[in-house]
Design a protein around this motif. Sequence first.
Motif, PDB file in Angstrom:
ATOM      1  N   UNK A 185       0.808  -1.219   0.000  1.00  0.00           N
ATOM      2  CA  UNK A 185       0.000   0.000   0.000  1.00  0.00           C
ATOM      3  C   UNK A 185       0.845   1.276   0.000  1.00  0.00           C
ATOM      4  N   UNK A 186       0.435   2.226  -0.803  1.00  0.00           N
ATOM      5  CA  UNK A 186       1.060   3.544  -0.835  1.00  0.00           C
ATOM      6  C   UNK A 186      -0.055   4.585  -0.810  1.00  0.00           C
ATOM      7  N   UNK A 187       0.029   5.512   0.116  1.00  0.00           N
ATOM      8  CA  UNK A 187      -0.979   6.573   0.175  1.00  0.00           C
ATOM      9  C   UNK A 187      -0.460   7.814  -0.527  1.00  0.00           C
ATOM     10  N   UNK A 188      -1.378   8.644  -0.961  1.00  0.00           N
ATOM     11  CA  UNK A 188      -1.011   9.861  -1.664  1.00  0.00           C
ATOM     12  C   UNK A 188      -1.487  11.104  -0.941  1.00  0.00           C
ATOM     13  N   UNK A 189      -0.724  12.180  -1.058  1.00  0.00           N
ATOM     14  CA  UNK A 189      -1.114  13.470  -0.493  1.00  0.00           C
ATOM     15  C   UNK A 189      -0.927  14.538  -1.563  1.00  0.00           C
ATOM     16  N   UNK A 190      -1.806  15.528  -1.565  1.00  0.00           N
ATOM     17  CA  UNK A 190      -1.711  16.647  -2.495  1.00  0.00           C
ATOM     18  C   UNK A 190      -1.729  17.959  -1.720  1.00  0.00           C
ATOM     19  N   UNK A 191      -1.069  18.956  -2.296  1.00  0.00           N
ATOM     20  CA  UNK A 191      -1.222  20.326  -1.820  1.00  0.00           C
ATOM     21  C   UNK A 191      -2.327  20.960  -2.651  1.00  0.00           C
ATOM     22  N   UNK A 192      -3.301  21.583  -2.001  1.00  0.00           N
ATOM     23  CA  UNK A 192      -4.402  22.224  -2.718  1.00  0.00           C
ATOM     24  C   UNK A 192      -4.370  23.719  -2.437  1.00  0.00           C
ATOM     25  N   UNK A 193      -4.513  24.523  -3.474  1.00  0.00           N
ATOM     26  CA  UNK A 193      -4.448  25.973  -3.341  1.00  0.00           C
ATOM     27  C   UNK A 193      -5.805  26.520  -2.917  1.00  0.00           C
ATOM     28  N   UNK A 194      -5.810  27.352  -1.893  1.00  0.00           N
ATOM     29  CA  UNK A 194      -7.053  27.941  -1.406  1.00  0.00           C
ATOM     30  C   UNK A 194      -7.171  29.422  -1.748  1.00  0.00           C
ATOM     31  N   UNK A 195      -6.288  29.932  -2.613  1.00  0.00           N
ATOM     32  CA  UNK A 195      -6.321  31.329  -3.019  1.00  0.00           C
ATOM     33  C   UNK A 195      -6.862  31.431  -4.443  1.00  0.00           C
ATOM     34  N   UNK A 196      -8.094  31.925  -4.637  1.00  0.00           N
ATOM     35  CA  UNK A 196      -8.700  31.983  -5.975  1.00  0.00           C
ATOM     36  C   UNK A 196      -7.867  32.784  -6.972  1.00  0.00           C
ATOM     37  N   UNK A 197      -7.149  33.796  -6.500  1.00  0.00           N
ATOM     38  CA  UNK A 197      -6.328  34.625  -7.396  1.00  0.00           C
ATOM     39  C   UNK A 197      -5.223  33.778  -8.028  1.00  0.00           C
ATOM     40  N   UNK A 198      -4.619  32.892  -7.233  1.00  0.00           N
ATOM     41  CA  UNK A 198      -3.571  32.014  -7.746  1.00  0.00           C
ATOM     42  C   UNK A 198      -4.169  30.966  -8.683  1.00  0.00           C
ATOM     43  N   UNK A 199      -5.304  30.384  -8.290  1.00  0.00           N
ATOM     44  CA  UNK A 199      -5.956  29.343  -9.090  1.00  0.00           C
ATOM     45  C   UNK A 199      -6.242  29.838 -10.503  1.00  0.00           C
ATOM     46  N   UNK A 200      -6.681  31.073 -10.626  1.00  0.00           N
ATOM     47  CA  UNK A 200      -7.053  31.616 -11.937  1.00  0.00           C
ATOM     48  C   UNK A 200      -5.857  31.877 -12.845  1.00  0.00           C
ATOM     49  N   UNK A 201      -4.652  31.799 -12.321  1.00  0.00           N
ATOM     50  CA  UNK A 201      -3.463  32.051 -13.143  1.00  0.00           C
ATOM     51  C   UNK A 201      -2.931  30.801 -13.841  1.00  0.00           C
ATOM     52  N   UNK A 202      -3.593  29.676 -13.630  1.00  0.00           N
ATOM     53  CA  UNK A 202      -3.083  28.431 -14.208  1.00  0.00           C
ATOM     54  C   UNK A 202      -4.232  27.662 -14.835  1.00  0.00           C
ATOM     55  N   UNK A 203      -4.023  27.167 -16.075  1.00  0.00           N
ATOM     56  CA  UNK A 203      -5.078  26.424 -16.756  1.00  0.00           C
ATOM     57  C   UNK A 203      -4.450  25.299 -17.573  1.00  0.00           C
ATOM     58  N   UNK A 204      -4.075  24.232 -16.901  1.00  0.00           N
ATOM     59  CA  UNK A 204      -3.455  23.083 -17.567  1.00  0.00           C
ATOM     60  C   UNK A 204      -3.146  22.014 -16.530  1.00  0.00           C
ATOM     61  N   UNK A 205      -2.863  20.807 -17.033  1.00  0.00           N
ATOM     62  CA  UNK A 205      -2.253  19.761 -16.219  1.00  0.00           C
ATOM     63  C   UNK A 205      -0.803  19.673 -16.669  1.00  0.00           C
TER      64      UNK A 205
END
Length: 510
Positions: free
Chosen positions: A266-286
Amino acid sequence: MTSNETKTDVILIGAGIMSATLGTLLKELVPDWEISVFEKLGKPGEESSNEWNNAGTGHAALCELNYTNEKPDGSIDISKAITINEQFQISMQFWSYLVNHKRLHHPQEFIRQLPHMSFVQGDQNVLFLKKRFEALSNNPLFQGMEFSDDPNRIKEWIPLIMEGRTSKDPIAATKIDTGTDVNFGALTRRMFDYLTDTGVHVHYNQSVKDMKRTSDGLWEVKVKNLESGAIESHTAKFVFIGGGGGSLHLLQKTGIPESKHIGGFPVSGLFMVCNNPFVVEQHHAKVYGKAKVGAPPMSVPHLDTRYIDNKKSLLFGPFAGFTPKFLKTGSMFDLVTSIKPNNVLTMLAAGAKEMALTKYLIQQVMLNKDQRMEELREFIPKAKSEDWDLVVAGQRVQVIKDTVEGGKGTLQFGTEVITAEDGSIAALLGASPGASTAVQVMLEVIEKCFPQYRKEWESKIKEMVPSHGSSLMQNRELLRFIHHTTAKTLGFEDEGQENKKSKDPILQEV
């Protein structure tokens, strides 16, 4: 405590994307078959399929560098990338069929078109990416991919990643606009809504405790109602085990020869999630990077735009963690109880081979938030700690088995289907690319487990998946047709993507 017994044609264990897909395929092929589903939790799609428990990438090998390996002679092997791309095309066709036939509605709630990018730093990685691009861009499956090693051009594509970047190391990126973001949790829930509406018996809060073969060749499955404590016995001609990390234990309970000498890590995963809408809107891709030297394929870092509950989010990861649980809602004894006399040597051999993985997991577990932020800043140089929170993603159980190529105790980084010789039971084990290739995997289960219906079902399967049995890479006209019809049906053009026809040579010919 009471005991009841019911008979059915098909039993599906687990209410994730795999059972949803197999159940929906069978309901289209043989509507009169009785199907029962048993799920331990209270809702469908709550473990690996849940939108917060995976990256939401429609895996088509457009950006994932671990699907293209460099050979000893320096050339790039794209065979795995071709296979995964064609398998994802099969999923897209089936989802389009379900939308066209009113089985699913509002496709934008579970899939959106989103650019897929690869981003690398350093001379060797830039050379690798350029060779990868040259190998892929000549293939019709990957037409429309762009390459650049010009920082100004890359800044136009990913301004958030380029802002504040001071390193003098060379960089390069590829970009293709026809990638996707898939909400597998939403898709799973909608497919189960359809199954319920068509008479499939879906039982929640039900834990499968045992299964055995009866004298008349059926499978008897004992299920405990977690609310009442009652035990019920259900028999079926065919059983599919799609319990995510819990599948290994259930497979072992069957006692079939094919379940021997198989283990799981078993391997668990963790992600960092951005909570600042201003930052979120500056990126549009994977945007997928390259795993560090010595790190396993599961550690490939990526910065993802996500759409969850119609809200745009930004996630970075994955960071690996370790727990002996096989499911997020599992037991701390899952790993220990999975070790049996028939697989103990396989597990020990894997432990000896995978010391590098063990070291990597220990290092990952020991990371604090500041150290994780430093890794994030390799992608976003100006990332601020207060803008990011840590979320725990799903559990993945990597398959360990004995192979001819790798020897005893070889760790598998992929999806494995274990099927009884007579086809009466099948189990899905493993991880990525997983959900993205669910339709192809379940079609293979159908072909292995129901060979007597192959001719009878062939025309219906071709209706649901027009490319079934064909190579899209070798049939440009069919590929062009599928690109056009799936884009139209799944609403990509409605999302303002119409102008991208000019960027996609496949669509340009429509």
